[in-house]
Design a protein around this motif. Structure first.
Motif, mmCIF file in Angstrom:
data_model
loop_
_atom_site.group_PDB
_atom_site.id
_atom_site.type_symbol
_atom_site.label_atom_id
_atom_site.label_comp_id
_atom_site.label_asym_id
_atom_site.label_seq_id
_atom_site.Cartn_x
_atom_site.Cartn_y
_atom_site.Cartn_z
ATOM 1 N N LEU A 102 0.742 -1.097 0.117
ATOM 2 C CA LEU A 102 -0.120 -0.157 -0.013
ATOM 3 C C LEU A 102 0.872 1.383 -0.003
ATOM 4 N N LEU A 103 1.678 1.324 0.791
ATOM 5 C CA LEU A 103 2.626 2.657 0.968
ATOM 6 C C LEU A 103 3.641 2.803 -0.503
ATOM 7 N N PRO A 104 4.141 1.936 -1.006
ATOM 8 C CA PRO A 104 4.780 1.986 -2.044
ATOM 9 C C PRO A 104 3.971 2.602 -3.094
ATOM 10 N N PHE A 105 2.919 1.971 -3.344
ATOM 11 C CA PHE A 105 1.758 2.220 -4.375
ATOM 12 C C PHE A 105 1.240 3.532 -4.331
ATOM 13 N N LEU A 106 0.968 3.890 -2.942
ATOM 14 C CA LEU A 106 0.400 5.402 -2.682
ATOM 15 C C LEU A 106 1.502 6.267 -3.283
ATOM 16 N N ALA A 107 2.810 5.989 -2.635
ATOM 17 C CA ALA A 107 3.973 7.032 -3.224
ATOM 18 C C ALA A 107 3.867 6.983 -4.531
ATOM 19 N N GLY A 108 4.037 6.015 -5.379
ATOM 20 C CA GLY A 108 4.213 6.064 -6.671
ATOM 21 C C GLY A 108 2.871 6.651 -7.332
ATOM 22 N N CYS A 109 1.936 6.568 -6.741
ATOM 23 C CA CYS A 109 0.484 7.415 -7.513
ATOM 24 C C CYS A 109 0.761 8.844 -7.299
ATOM 25 N N LEU A 110 1.110 9.190 -6.029
ATOM 26 C CA LEU A 110 1.265 10.481 -5.734
ATOM 27 C C LEU A 110 2.488 11.335 -6.653
ATOM 28 N N LEU A 111 3.760 10.551 -6.807
ATOM 29 C CA LEU A 111 4.518 11.027 -7.683
ATOM 30 C C LEU A 111 4.050 11.063 -9.185
ATOM 31 N N ALA A 112 3.379 10.120 -9.399
ATOM 32 C CA ALA A 112 2.755 10.080 -10.919
ATOM 33 C C ALA A 112 1.876 11.265 -11.081
ATOM 34 N N ALA A 113 1.051 11.554 -10.035
ATOM 35 C CA ALA A 113 0.123 12.735 -9.990
ATOM 36 C C ALA A 113 1.035 14.280 -10.102
ATOM 37 N N ALA A 114 1.893 14.286 -9.551
ATOM 38 C CA ALA A 114 2.788 15.516 -9.181
ATOM 39 C C ALA A 114 3.440 15.634 -10.745
ATOM 40 N N ALA A 115 3.928 14.598 -11.126
ATOM 41 C CA ALA A 115 4.586 14.634 -12.605
ATOM 42 C C ALA A 115 3.605 15.091 -13.545
ATOM 43 N N GLY A 116 2.352 14.656 -13.398
ATOM 44 C CA GLY A 116 1.650 14.693 -14.491
ATOM 45 C C GLY A 116 0.821 16.371 -14.404
ATOM 46 N N ALA A 117 0.910 16.792 -12.986
ATOM 47 C CA ALA A 117 0.523 17.997 -12.946
ATOM 48 C C ALA A 117 1.535 19.366 -13.338
ATOM 49 N N PHE A 118 2.868 18.956 -12.859
ATOM 50 C CA PHE A 118 4.165 19.875 -13.129
ATOM 51 C C PHE A 118 4.673 19.716 -14.422
ATOM 52 N N TYR A 119 4.781 18.458 -15.028
ATOM 53 C CA TYR A 119 5.649 18.403 -16.356
ATOM 54 C C TYR A 119 4.458 18.219 -17.353
ATOM 55 N N SER A 120 3.942 17.147 -17.670
ATOM 56 C CA SER A 120 3.204 16.780 -18.799
ATOM 57 C C SER A 120 2.223 15.483 -18.393
ATOM 58 N N GLY A 180 2.873 11.595 -16.312
ATOM 59 C CA GLY A 180 2.179 11.333 -15.155
ATOM 60 C C GLY A 180 1.406 10.068 -15.751
ATOM 61 N N ILE A 181 0.833 9.862 -16.872
ATOM 62 C CA ILE A 181 0.166 8.509 -16.999
ATOM 63 C C ILE A 181 1.116 7.468 -17.311
ATOM 64 N N GLY A 182 2.476 7.504 -17.870
ATOM 65 C CA GLY A 182 3.459 6.640 -17.684
ATOM 66 C C GLY A 182 3.807 6.209 -16.540
ATOM 67 N N LEU A 183 4.064 7.094 -15.545
ATOM 68 C CA LEU A 183 4.337 6.877 -14.453
ATOM 69 C C LEU A 183 3.421 6.050 -13.455
ATOM 70 N N PHE A 184 1.991 6.613 -13.670
ATOM 71 C CA PHE A 184 1.064 5.698 -12.916
ATOM 72 C C PHE A 184 0.963 4.486 -13.463
ATOM 73 N N ARG A 185 1.021 4.179 -14.758
ATOM 74 C CA ARG A 185 1.175 2.717 -15.367
ATOM 75 C C ARG A 185 2.230 1.940 -14.738
ATOM 76 N N GLY A 186 3.396 2.630 -14.729
ATOM 77 C CA GLY A 186 4.477 2.021 -14.001
ATOM 78 C C GLY A 186 4.396 1.442 -12.554
ATOM 79 N N ALA A 187 3.527 2.432 -12.038
ATOM 80 C CA ALA A 187 3.184 2.185 -10.473
ATOM 81 C C ALA A 187 2.283 1.012 -10.609
ATOM 82 N N VAL A 188 1.140 0.855 -11.331
ATOM 83 C CA VAL A 188 0.217 -0.313 -11.193
ATOM 84 C C VAL A 188 1.167 -1.459 -11.695
ATOM 85 N N LEU A 189 1.911 -1.514 -12.648
ATOM 86 C CA LEU A 189 2.727 -2.626 -12.959
ATOM 87 C C LEU A 189 3.843 -3.168 -11.795
#
Length: 144
Positions: A19-37, A41-50
């Motif tokens: 749970l904790l690593p998955f939440l950290a990965g999702c938060l990082l993906a959301a931050a990357a999606g909000a601040f970069y592109s 963000g979608i790629g990092l989220f897919r990586g977190a799910v994988l």
């Protein structure tokens, strides 16, 4: 290096590991999606799910190998089989993403980040086991 047994934690639940690593990965993906592109963000989220899927398969293999403590060669065979399952699952999803035309570089980065978060989480769990409980038995004291 101190050795300790994580068997009681593996047999009880996967939440402490996943749970904790998955939440950290999702938060990082959301931050990357909000601040970069959005693509990053979608790629990092897919990586977190994988990465969460990969960790679940690994922990399931460990759980299936636990009955073979007396015969470790059988347990190793089970864990190797689940290692093959992990490789097949990741490779097939990567091929599927490539065939659909997605950029898998960010998915691989997300997968790598999930494994880093997973190792950090295991480090914290090991620290709590050695600090608060009996490190040889792998259990926490005080009902934790």
């Amino acid at each position: 290096m101190m050795k300790f047994d994580l068997t009681p934690l593996v047999t009880r639940s996967y939440r402490q590991f996943l749970l904790l690593p998955f939440l950290a990965g999702c938060l990082l993906a959301a931050a990357a999606g909000a601040f970069y592109s959005r693509e990053i963000g979608i790629g990092l989220f897919r990586g977190a799910v994988l990465g969460a899927l990969d960790a679940m398969i690994m922990l399931l293999g460990v759980r299936k190998a636990l009955p073979y403590v007396e015969t470790p060669k059988k347990g190793i065979k089970v864990m190797r089989r689940y290692g093959t399952y992990r490789l097949i699952a990741i490779a097939s999803i990567m091929v599927l993403l490539l065939k659909q035309g997605f950029n898998v570089a960010f998915v691989l980065a997300g997968l790598l980040l999930m494994h880093i978060f997973f190792i950090i989480n295991l480090t914290f769990i090991a620290y709590r086991l050695t600090k608060d409980g009996d490190a040889k038995k792998g259990v926490w004291q005080n009902g934790k």
